[in-house]
Design a protein around this motif. Structure first.
Motif, PDB file in Angstrom:
ATOM      1  N   ASN A 191       0.177  -1.361  -7.817  1.00  0.00           N
ATOM      2  CA  ASN A 191      -1.359  -1.778  -7.349  1.00  0.00           C
ATOM      3  C   ASN A 191      -2.290  -0.503  -7.949  1.00  0.00           C
ATOM      4  O   ASN A 191      -3.393  -0.672  -8.095  1.00  0.00           O
ATOM      5  CB  ASN A 191      -1.433  -2.053  -5.834  1.00  0.00           C
ATOM      6  N   ASN A 211      -5.212  -0.877 -10.803  1.00  0.00           N
ATOM      7  CA  ASN A 211      -6.659  -1.040 -10.378  1.00  0.00           C
ATOM      8  C   ASN A 211      -7.135   0.202 -10.905  1.00  0.00           C
ATOM      9  O   ASN A 211      -8.488   0.392 -11.204  1.00  0.00           O
ATOM     10  CB  ASN A 211      -6.851  -1.103  -8.742  1.00  0.00           C
ATOM     11  N   THR A 214      -3.413  -7.624   0.570  1.00  0.00           N
ATOM     12  CA  THR A 214      -4.374  -6.755  -0.189  1.00  0.00           C
ATOM     13  C   THR A 214      -4.347  -6.987  -1.646  1.00  0.00           C
ATOM     14  O   THR A 214      -5.378  -6.840  -2.308  1.00  0.00           O
ATOM     15  CB  THR A 214      -3.977  -5.367  -0.012  1.00  0.00           C
ATOM     16  N   ALA A 245      -7.579  -7.351  -4.201  1.00  0.00           N
ATOM     17  CA  ALA A 245      -7.378  -6.339  -5.261  1.00  0.00           C
ATOM     18  C   ALA A 245      -7.740  -7.078  -6.542  1.00  0.00           C
ATOM     19  O   ALA A 245      -8.219  -6.787  -7.320  1.00  0.00           O
ATOM     20  CB  ALA A 245      -6.017  -5.719  -5.067  1.00  0.00           C
TER      21      ALA A 245
END
Length: 657
Positions: free
Chosen positions: A441, A445, A536, A540
């Motif tokens: 993640n 990102n 999440t 995201a």
């Protein structure tokens, strides 16, 4: 014919064309002729053009009234679903017969983008001679019947053609979707479909449903881990295992139902989508010699044609078997020793700091190895007899997933089989799941933002060094189109020719699903970690698509494709691995022993396989209302075709009389 009852307002700027930035004096002299011609030709085909001079480049933003898109769709002979359930060639003057989108628009985002590409790449030189063009002291010729945009791309005048974000819809999705935490798993799927297209909307629908269903094994795993059932404790893990397998089977079956319901709501005929996917199989039948044979009623060579088609079919099967064997041998001979060596060194290392360094080096090395394997897979696929791009993409998914499957699970199998320590295995599971999910993640990102920041810095720094920028004057990006241009594209880590960024997103889900399923009995609490991560992940991924990346090029897809078969395969693997874990039930010290016996576990394994393949038939793959609509559409289509045939026959009889 009268004008169709459709709003003629522009759809908003949806496509951008990137041009090299020239000094103003040079643009006025050399480049103006070439760019002015491009702008004029774009306007002549009915597009609305806005030319913007930004910091990193110049841009042409394109918009189209609905009439322009409708006429383009008619010229392309685009097939669209009608209200009787048949896909017919689009006619602008019969627009009321065609199904509209959930947001009320006539065309989907994929159809609009297809029309845009048809219009801008369809500008050709219709003159009787070549046209001389100039740009930045370079002169070239626009040949007869040649696409203007293709020529400009070849000459470096056009750097990129890409879809633009619609600011109004983007901010609305940000507010209602990416930043909406009131309901952890709720998503405006219809709005996502209207903005991004079928493939991305299907992914988020699958992710949302998967996350919601994860709460059931998460609660059950939490209870299994924390509650002491006394004398019945030895039955807890087998019962939990049976529950998890049943949960996974029903989840995939109910996903098929949801998928078919979504397609029906979006006006996508799944049976027609299947027909399109297999349409390329009929290409040999469209050969001119075959058509001529049919028209002249020469059926003598039908057996020869049948043999040729069968030969092509089996040659394609043999090619796929050969390529899959190459990938399997590569995994066994190259990746397996590497993975086992890492697992062995990890266990022999005593200090945690050295273990982290070793793991970091392993992750870097395995990424390069997997990318090389992906490139080899792409090369092999080119020599396969795949029917269409989707079939080639599915073949790539299977091959690359095999590489990642070995990478993700061989270390866990190594710990489980060699050390037989349930506590050690749980520790490794926690490290793998938590660390891998957090790192993925973070990288997923942060990298797009870092790339965008670096490109922005380079563009601004270059601008400050130009003479046309007054000293002391601040330089910054002021227009949305130049910011969109500097953002990274939504691409796959490997196989960009066949897949987009959804490959990596689906791969992440599949690897997580395999880990929590195949080692469910070793650590039931692992489902809680997966559920929290996916909550999440929804926001995201939405934020990544809306803020950090360019708007993806829409791609047609009716289902999640090959990934569904991979999830089904992982369920079967989970039955095998968890039965092996249950053979070695652990005692108070945490060491495994062979009790209560192999026979009972084998019986359980066969029972679970029966559940896997038996329960799949208990849940229909489509809701009753979807099936009823399809039956009604077929009846309506038969009625219309019958009436049309009767009218045609009557006219012929009258003519013969």
């Amino acid at each position: 014919m009268g004008a169709p009852p459709v709003d003629e307002e522009a759809t908003g700027f949806e496509v951008g064309i990137v041009l090299p930035k020239l000094p103003r004096a040079a643009a006025a002299e050399d480049g103006e002729h070439c760019l002015a011609l491009l702008v004029r030709e774009l306007e002549d085909v009915g597009l609305l053009v806005d030319r913007v001079r930004g910091v990193p480049a110049e841009f042409i933003k394109l918009s189209a009234p609905m009439g322009t898109l409708g006429r383009a769709a008619a010229e392309m002979q685009m097939k669209k679903l009608t209200y009787i359930g048949m896909e017919l060639q689009f006619e602008w003057d019969q627009v009321a017969a065609f199904v509209t989108q959930p947001d009320g628009s006539l065309f989907s985002w994929r159809e609009r983008f297809t029309c845009f590409r048809y219009l801008i790449y369809g500008i050709v030189n219709k003159m009787d001679s070549d046209i001389s063009l100039k740009f930045d002291d370079k002169e070239f010729h626009w040949k007869q019947n040649e696409s203007l945009l293709r020529r400009l791309e070849d000459e470096g005048v056009v750097k990129l053609v890409f879809p633009l974000h619609d600011e109004v819809k983007r901010k609305q999705l940000l507010r209602n979707w990416a930043l909406n935490w009131h309901d952890f798993t709720w998503q405006p799927i219809d709005e996502v479909y209207s903005y991004f297209g079928t493939k991305i909307a299907t992914y988020f629908a699958f992710l949302g449903m998967y996350t919601r269903w994860l709460f059931f094994p998460a609660v059950s795993g939490l209870a299994t881990q924390l509650i002491d059932f006394g004398s019945l404790q030895w039955l807890v893990l087998p019962a939990f295992f049976i529950f998890v397998i049943s949960w996974a089977v029903f989840f995939l079956q109910f996903w098929k139902r949801k998928n078919s319901a979504l397609l029906a709501r979006w006006g996508i005929n799944y049976s027609i989508a299947e027909y399109k996917a297999s349409a390329n199989e009929l290409d040999p039948l469209r050969h001119p010699q075959f058509v001529e044979c049919v028209e002249e009623k020469k059926f003598d060579d039908a057996p020869a044609e049948k043999r040729r088609l069968q030969r092509n079919e089996w040659s394609g099967v043999l090619l796929r078997i050969r390529n899959n064997a190459i990938i399997v041998l590569g995994i066994i001979c190259l990746q397996l020793p590497f993975e086992l060596a890492y697992a062995h060194l990890y266990e022999k290392t005593e200090t945690e700091a050295v273990r982290y360094v070793l793991t970091a080096a392993y992750l870097v090395a395995i990424q390069y190895y997997t990318r090389i394997g992906g490139k080899v897979s792409v090369i092999l696929i080119k020599y396969e007899n795949n029917q269409g791009e989707q079939s080639s993409a599915d073949s790539l998914i299977y091959k690359v997933f095999g590489l990642y499957f070995m990478q993700s699970y061989i270390g866990l199998f190594y710990h489980a089989s060699l050390y037989r320590d349930i506590l050690r295995l749980r520790k490794v599971l926690i490290q793998r799941l938590v660390v891998s999910q957090v790192l993925e993640n973070l990288i997923e990102n942060s990298f797009p933002y870092l790339k965008y920041s670096y490109k922005k810095y380079k563009a601004v720094h270059k601008k400050r060094q130009e003479k046309e920028s007054p000293s002391g004057k601040s330089v910054r990006l002021t227009t949305r189109v130049e910011k969109e241009y500097l953002k990274p594209s939504y691409t796959a880590s490997i196989g960009e020719e066949l897949e987009d960024g959804l490959f990596d997103d689906f791969l992440e889900l599949a690897l997580q699903f395999g880990m929590i399923m195949m080692f469910a009995c070793a650590f039931p609490l692992i489902f809680c970690f997966a559920a929290l991560n996916n909550v999440t992940e929804i926001r995201a991924d939405a934020l990544k698509l809306l803020v950090m990346l360019k708007r993806p090029v829409p791609r047609a897809a009716a289902t999640i494709g090959a990934w569904l078969n991979i999830f089904q395969f992982l369920i079967v693997m989970a039955i095998c691995t968890n039965c092996l874990l249950l053979v070695c039930l652990y005692d108070e010290e945490g060491k495994w022993r062979i009790e209560p016996g192999l026979a009972a576990i084998l019986i359980m394994e066969h029972a679970l396989l029966l559940i896997k393949f038996g329960f799949s038939h208990f849940v229909p793959e489509e809701p009753a209302w979807v099936r009823a609509n399809r039956v009604r559409y077929v009846a309506q289509a038969q009625t219309v075709c019958s009436k049309q045939l009767l009218r045609s026959i009557s006219k012929l009889d009258t003519k013969w009389e």
